[in-house]
Scaffold this motif. Structure first.
Motif, PDB file in Angstrom:
ATOM      1  N   ARG B 100      51.856  37.842  44.045  1.00  0.00           N
ATOM      2  CA  ARG B 100      50.679  37.950  44.781  1.00  0.00           C
ATOM      3  C   ARG B 100      50.936  39.574  43.647  1.00  0.00           C
ATOM      4  N   VAL B 101      50.235  39.426  42.751  1.00  0.00           N
ATOM      5  CA  VAL B 101      49.862  39.812  41.319  1.00  0.00           C
ATOM      6  C   VAL B 101      48.241  40.653  41.287  1.00  0.00           C
ATOM      7  N   PHE B 102      47.841  41.859  41.560  1.00  0.00           N
ATOM      8  CA  PHE B 102      46.715  42.146  41.010  1.00  0.00           C
ATOM      9  C   PHE B 102      46.574  41.269  39.098  1.00  0.00           C
ATOM     10  N   GLY B 103      46.188  40.609  39.187  1.00  0.00           N
ATOM     11  CA  GLY B 103      46.455  39.545  38.223  1.00  0.00           C
ATOM     12  C   GLY B 103      45.139  40.571  36.767  1.00  0.00           C
ATOM     13  N   HIS B 104      44.140  40.970  37.118  1.00  0.00           N
ATOM     14  CA  HIS B 104      43.820  41.641  36.247  1.00  0.00           C
ATOM     15  C   HIS B 104      43.694  43.106  36.425  1.00  0.00           C
ATOM     16  N   LEU B 105      44.818  43.517  36.651  1.00  0.00           N
ATOM     17  CA  LEU B 105      45.402  44.455  36.617  1.00  0.00           C
ATOM     18  C   LEU B 105      47.086  44.900  35.184  1.00  0.00           C
TER      19      LEU B 105
END
Ligand SMILES: Nc1ncnc2c1ncn2[C@@H]1O[C@H](COP(=O)(O)OP(=O)(O)OP(=O)(O)O)[C@@H](O)[C@H]1O
Ligand SMILES: [Mg+2]
Lengths: 294, 272
Positions: B100-105
């Protein structure tokens, strides 16, 4: 061509105010998923607060600064009192709470400040227009633009470079993952409302300086809806561009179409655009396709 | 306080976990993680492995779950009633399953969020260097949005992100899920190194039993919310049930057909 340029530039200047308010709206939606229908009333409250300070004899810039402070506090209080108990409730129920908030705030404004139109007096900005090439604009528009841009830059820098700014973006992306790193989601929601209130307050103040201040400034605040739909609800750059575009379209519609109608084009046109965008590009220009997780 | 815990950093005493006040998922689970050690938690889908990790990290409370019985002690302190934030402040970090990465960072911004509780400044810079040292692949990816990097790199990002927080205990949920074998090997080598060099204790949830038993010296086996077995990995590797159901090996040592194992599992689940 000159008329077009005139309308375009005025549109951009006014649009920058919408962009500011739209950023606030988007922030709440991004971080907490709340579709806030009380944004217009937030602009209203901020505007009256600033006007009150100004009429107490506080210099305008300082009054605006105090408005930001009050907006911050009101935003946090609003979140804690009205939104926090609703965490985990169905979306529709939360939306209805924001509708309730809208009426509550509007009532509060009428109670405290009455319903007559008031103006900032003495006028904050000089009346003499300035010439940008062949285009004539009122100084109030120019300064409103400058103020909006300064605030937009400040907010965007906050998101990019500060710890809480990054954590707010992280929460918007994946709340559970943010929680797993020790980010307190309650603080994130409260901050989102605080920033939205601040942005709306300044936006309302600027609009009030342009048109005078009465309940209808709240309807102008509602123009954020077409702006954010155009930008895609959860994109900050989208909200900014959306705000500018709505400002421009509104002015062009007013300049070219209002001759053919009894009136109201200026008010209706942005919403017509919103409907068209929803039909063809439901996620707006920059929106994420939101993956619903429960 | 340290002496009292006898080198055990985390202790689950007979915990019972319920979701939504009705769904009983864990029924008396007891687990110990030694200081500096690696412990594996094994089990089939739906056994309650992730739930166990979430009850330790406190994330359970955000899914309307609750520890209804028993206790969880971390470094001698009972923590099961604390909020997720309070538990992370004590140094426990869960790496939730599914990369679960922070996709927009960007990758580096992801890492920075990992340091949320540790403030900013020069310490963060040092931590970043440390993460890049263990995951050199992330260096050239640092300015790319994390939504656009490969699955392996995303797994590295989320592990690195938790490293940023100076964890005293890391809870890893299925780091091998959906990755190519070579990549899994690479990631597990790094995990082992992190444990040995940074002295971070790990509680590792895995479905890849063979791999888990090579990395962790001790393992627990969970089946529909109950612990059915726990032992050293050496012993577990020899255990006929484990060989049969989890390693897919019959006693002769040959690989059983996947279908057969699945079938057996299904039958077994009906019985419980
Ligand atoms: N939020 C929830 N609400 C209700 N039940 C849940 C919730 N989360 C998990 N469960 C149930 O609890 C049981 C254990 O789930 P859990 O996710 O802990 O299993 P797991 O061992 O991690 O499985 P997997 O290997 O598939 O990840 C499952 O039956 C699941 O349906
Ligand atoms: Mg799981």
């Amino acid at each position: 061509m000159e008329i077009f340029l005139q309308l375009l530039i005025t549109g951009i200047l006014v649009g920058s105010i919408y962009a500011l308010v739209a950023l606030g709206w988007t922030l709440i939606y991004k971080c907490s998923g709340v579709l806030n229908l009380a944004m217009g009333e937030l602009t209203l409250i901020g505007a009256y607060v600033c006007l009150t300070f100004y009429h107490w004899g506080i210099p305008f810039v300082l009054a605006l600064f105090f408005t930001l402070v009050i907006g911050f506090i009101l935003g946090i209080l609003t979140e804690i009192i009205f939104l926090r108990p609703m965490v985990g409730e169905p979306h529709l129920a939360v939306i209805m709470v924001t509708v309730g908030l809208a009426f509550f705030f509007k009532g509060l404004v009428m109670l405290i400040w009455g319903t007559d139109t008031v103006v900032f007096s003495p006028p904050v900005f000089p009346i003499q227009p300035v010439f940008l090439g062949k285009v004539v604009v009122g100084q109030v528009f120019l300064w409103a633009f400058v103020a909006s841009i300064i605030l937009l830059v400040a907010f965007v820098s906050f998101f990019k470079f500060t710890k809480w700014g990054l954590s707010m973006q992280a929460t918007a992306d994946d709340e559970m993952a943010a929680l797993s790193l020790g980010v307190n989601a309650k603080v994130v929601y409260a901050l989102a409302w605080a920033i939205a209130f601040m942005a709306a307050g300044v936006g309302g103040t600027l609009l009030g300086n342009i048109n005078g201040l009465n309940i209808s400034v709240g309807y102008l605040g509602l123009l954020v809806l077409p702006a954010v739909v155009l930008g895609g609800l959860n994109s900050i750059p989208g909200a900014i561009v959306g705000g500018l575009v709505i400002g421009i379209l509104q002015n062009l519609a007013d300049g070219y179409l209002s001759r053919f109608t009894p009136g109201g084009v200026k008010e209706v046109f942005p919403f017509a655009v919103m409907v068209i965008v929803l039909l063809f590009k439901p996620y707006g220009l920059w929106g994420w396709v939101r993956i619903e997780r429960v | 306080m340290e002496q009292k815990t006898n080198g055990v950093i985390l202790k689950l005493n007979n915990i019972e976990v319920m979701y939504h006040e009705v769904i009983l998922v864990l029924k008396g689970v007891s687990i110990e993680v030694p200081q500096g050690g690696i412990v594996a938690l094994l089990g089939a889908n739906g056994a309650g492995k992730s739930t166990t990790l979430k009850s330790i990290s406190g994330l359970l409370k955000h899914e309307d779950g609750e520890v209804t019985d028993g206790s969880i002690e971390f470094m001698g302190e009972k923590i099961h009633h604390l909020s997720a934030e309070e538990i992370s402040k004590r140094g426990i970090f869960q790496i939730i399953e599914g990369r679960r990465v922070f996709g927009h960072l960007t990758v580096e911004e992801n890492l920075r969020v990992g340091a949320h509780l540790r403030g900013t400044g020069s310490a963060t810079k040092e931590r970043l260097e440390m993460v890049y040292h263990y995951f050199p692949r992330l260096v050239e990816r640092r300015n790319i949005m994390a939504g656009f990097i490969s699955g392996g790199e995303q797994q590295m990002t989320v592990i690195g992100r938790a490293m940023m927080a100076r964890p005293k205990l890391m809870l890893l949920d299925e780091p091998s899920m959906g990755l190519a074998p070579l990549l899994i090997k690479e990631i597990f080598e790094i995990i082992k190194k992190l444990n040995q060099e940074e002295k971070i204790p790990l509680l590792l949830v895995e479905q890849n039993v063979k791999l888990a038993l090579t990395v962790a010296p001790y393992a627990y086996v969970l089946e529909t919310g109950r612990l059915v077995m726990h032992d050293t990995s050496e012993k577990l590797k020899e255990n006929p049930d484990i060989r049969d159901f989890y390693l897919g090996l019959s006693d002769i040592g040959e690989k059983k057909s996947f279908r057969h194992v699945k079938h057996y599992k299904r039958r077994k689940r009906w019985l419980t």
